[in-house]
Design an enzyme around this catalytic site. Structure first.
Site, PDB file in Angstrom:
ATOM      1  N   ASP A 303       0.817  -1.210   0.000  1.00 35.96           N
ATOM      2  CA  ASP A 303       0.000   0.000   0.000  1.00 35.96           C
ATOM      3  C   ASP A 303       0.851   1.261   0.000  1.00 35.96           C
ATOM      4  OD1 ASP A 303      -2.626   1.385   0.424  1.00 35.96           O
ATOM      5  OD2 ASP A 303      -1.653   1.977   2.291  1.00 35.96           O
ATOM      6  N   GLU A 356       1.067  -0.372  -5.092  1.00 37.39           N
ATOM      7  CA  GLU A 356       0.147   0.734  -5.349  1.00 37.39           C
ATOM      8  C   GLU A 356       1.011   1.992  -5.434  1.00 37.39           C
ATOM      9  OE1 GLU A 356      -3.513   3.349  -3.524  1.00 37.39           O
ATOM     10  OE2 GLU A 356      -1.874   2.617  -2.301  1.00 37.39           O
TER      11      GLU A 356
END
Length: 631
Positions: A303, A356
């Site tokens: 993330d 990401e």
């Protein structure tokens, strides 16, 4: 005498230990439990546990100069509840959960739990062949899931589902719609349910909301037995500042930077890891390896990588500290990410890591030995943004924004991409995917089927957040269950059927996945047939198998509600072309405009080809064809 082997202490303090969780934390031994924790600035460390009535009599011993404290508590065992009481140099007492704890009590308790990690796995067939499912040229269609709201139940006093109870229903749903993998929003322990797991406190513990570590093992095991891979969302970019967590762990800024210009995240009101500290790197490396090893997961989605790469991320001038060369790049985070991917692929060459990463940082998914970050894939946030922006426009305005769809071809070979329509696109007032689509009710559904067609036919792995397959009318609410009442409702059912059909083609037509990526980016299996017809908002391209072993797939899309008749497209071979997909089929909720089973070529030049076909372009729809004679 050290309780923990000297070599392990050395590797931990060098920032090179990949399995520190096998030594730190709580580990049952004969007659008790060995506890170990890193707190180099502590004056003393005690274990408080229910095995002795929370007496606090068990003081841990410093392990040389490593900063690690360890000792055995006799009488403790599996199921013992505990935490550490750390006395700082200032005399301040800090009660902390175990950073390496394998399990934690459910909130509001902040205590750790000595876990039973024994489990007899039955996924040998999957594990021995999963390399076939993680190849860059293999299909990967990911169903992104928030466990707490996918199978939410409020009956019988149970607020959340159990990991085990979700296994078969989740497998059934994935297989019915053709998904190859599930990706769970962070299931690491997190005190605030509304953070969806992105405010992690337990980097080695599955959240107790849904059961025990063994329950999670059973879920992964069962999904593997059913042929479904499991990816986990993992958050090494920041952590919350809850008193029982990592922040100011031993009275000092141990895991995080002390200077708020480096250690405080303004977007999430959280702390930022100090990637330059060796022990912090060992902690995070071990966390990643733990999930892959202990829980048999098939990959990690990392993330907020962009927030790690840039020192000035979400900061104004004067709010950040340049690196040693005066630049904005976080050199320590870059080094850690490369070390992470090298460790993961060294230990588990048959898994994947996805980043990401929302900027134009180069070579995110290229090997570290050529200067890349070493990820196996990168979320294509540019594709997501441009495509959703285009699809939200009234069709009469799309002609002036044609490049929002075609621009991706400029860069699509630069990385190994995942095309995401994730949870981030259906929260915070953004509405559901169906709500984003323009037009009347029929057009909204047609536009949604066209959006999924754009996603599935282009090169790149696929990711869709739960509820997208149901065409939900409202954005996601983590406090509610999915609206399963829509499952068999006409139009909504049509979206599900169309999505299942797209997944089926993606899995069975090699041209639709072997050309997703290539080792050097040169083998992307897509070539435009028609990319300039902005006036009619038509797009057409050919998907090809870079190995040359399988038939091509011709895809044409009409982004207007006006059917296009006798539209000529050049094709690379003569003969009959079979229609294999039409998102406007009546069974999908469409108008039924189409081309029958076949179209025949004529020797008329078009689009640089000596043969062409005349087709009908259904309204707000995608159609696909393959040459009949090829196999």
């Amino acid at each position: 005498m050290n309780t923990i082997p000297d070599l392990d202490l050395h590797l931990f303090t060098e920032g090179k230990h990949r399995r520190a969780h096998e030594h730190l934390g709580a580990h049952p031994v004969d007659g008790g439990v060995r506890f170990a924790v890193w707190a180099p600035s502590a004056r003393s460390v005690h274990v408080l546990c229910d095995a002795d009535g929370w007496s606090g009599e068990h003081e841990l011993q410093a392990q040389g100069s490593s900063g690690v404290w360890a000792g055995v508590v006799d009488g403790a065992g599996i199921g013992t509840t505990y935490h550490f009481r750390i006395t700082a140099q200032s005399g301040e007492r800090l009660d902390k959960a175990d950073p390496f704890g394998a399990a934690h009590h459910e909130a509001p308790s902040t205590d750790s739990l000595v876990a039973d990690l024994s489990y007899e796995w039955n996924d040998g067939d999957w594990m021995s062949s999963r390399h076939e499912n993680s190849s860059l040229r293999s299909p990967m269609s990911i169903y992104e899931v928030h466990l707490g709201s996918w199978g939410r139940t409020l009956s019988d006093g149970q607020r959340f589902p159990n990991y085990r109870d979700l296994a078969d229903p989740l497998a059934d749903h994935c297989l019915a719609h053709g998904f190859t993998h599930v990706e769970f929003l962070p299931i690491m322990e997190h005190p605030f349910y509304g953070s969806w797991g992105y405010q992690t406190t337990g980097y080695f513990a599955p959240t107790s909301r849904y059961g025990s570590p063994q329950d999670l093992m059973a879920l992964v095991d069962r999904l593997h037995q059913r042929g479904v891979g499991v990816l986990l969302d993992w958050v090494p970019s920041h952590f919350p500042t809850d008193d029982h967590g990592l922040a100011r762990f031993d009275g000092t800024h141990l895991f995080e930077h002390a200077d708020p210009r480096q250690g405080f995240h303004p977007d999430w009101n959280s702390a930022i890891f100090n990637y330059g500290r060796n022990e912090v790197r060992s902690f995070l490396l071990s966390s990643a390896i733990c999930w892959l090893d202990r829980f048999h997961v098939d990959g990690l989605r990392v993330d907020a990588v962009a927030s790690m790469l840039y020192l000035d991320y979400s900061r104004q001038a004067g709010e950040w500290i340049p690196n040693e060369y005066g630049g904005r790049e976080n050199l320590e985070a870059i080094g850690f990410l490369r070390q992470l991917n090298e460790a993961v692929y060294d230990e588990f060459p048959d898994v994947v890591t996805h980043a990401e990463e929302s900027t134009a940082w180069p070579s995110v998914s290229r090997p570290t030995y050529v200067g890349g970050l070493g990820f196996g894939g990168k979320w294509d946030m540019g594709w997501m943004h441009d495509t959703l922006q285009y699809m939200q426009r009234d069709p009469m305005h799309r002609a002036w924004h044609h490049g929002e769809i075609t621009f991706r071809s400029v860069y699509m070979g630069s990385e190994h991409y995942v095309l995401p329509l994730s949870h981030d696109e259906v929260v915070h007032g953004k509405g559901s995917l169906l709500q984003k689509m323009p037009g009347d009710d029929w057009q909204q559904f047609a536009n949604l089927r066209l959006l999924y067609s754009m996603q599935w036919f282009q090169p790149g792995k696929k990711l869709l957040f739960m509820g997208g397959e149901l065409a939900t009318r409202h954005e996601w609410n983590h406090e509610a269950n999915l609206d399963w009442s829509l499952h068999d409702v006409p139009m909504h059912e049509g979206v599900r059927l169309a999505l299942a059909e797209l997944n089926g083609l993606y899995l069975t037509e090699p041209a639709l996945h072997r050309g997703d990526a290539d080792a050097d980016g040169s083998g992307i299996g897509m070539q435009w047939i028609e990319s300039h017809d902005s006036e009619q908002s038509v797009f057409a391209f050919l998907r090809t198998d870079p190995t040359g072993e399988s038939r091509p797939v011709l895809v044409a899309m009409n982004a207007t509600p006006i059917p296009g008749h006798n539209y000529r497209l050049g094709v690379p071979s003569d003969g009959r072309w079979e229609a294999i997909f039409n998102s406007d089929e009546e069974r999908f909720g469409g108008s039924g405009v189409g081309n029958g089973e076949y179209v025949d070529t004529t020797p008329v030049d078009a689009h640089g080809q000596r043969q062409s076909i005349l087709i009908t372009l259904p309204p707000l729809a995608a159609v696909a064809f393959v040459p009949e004679s090829a196999s």
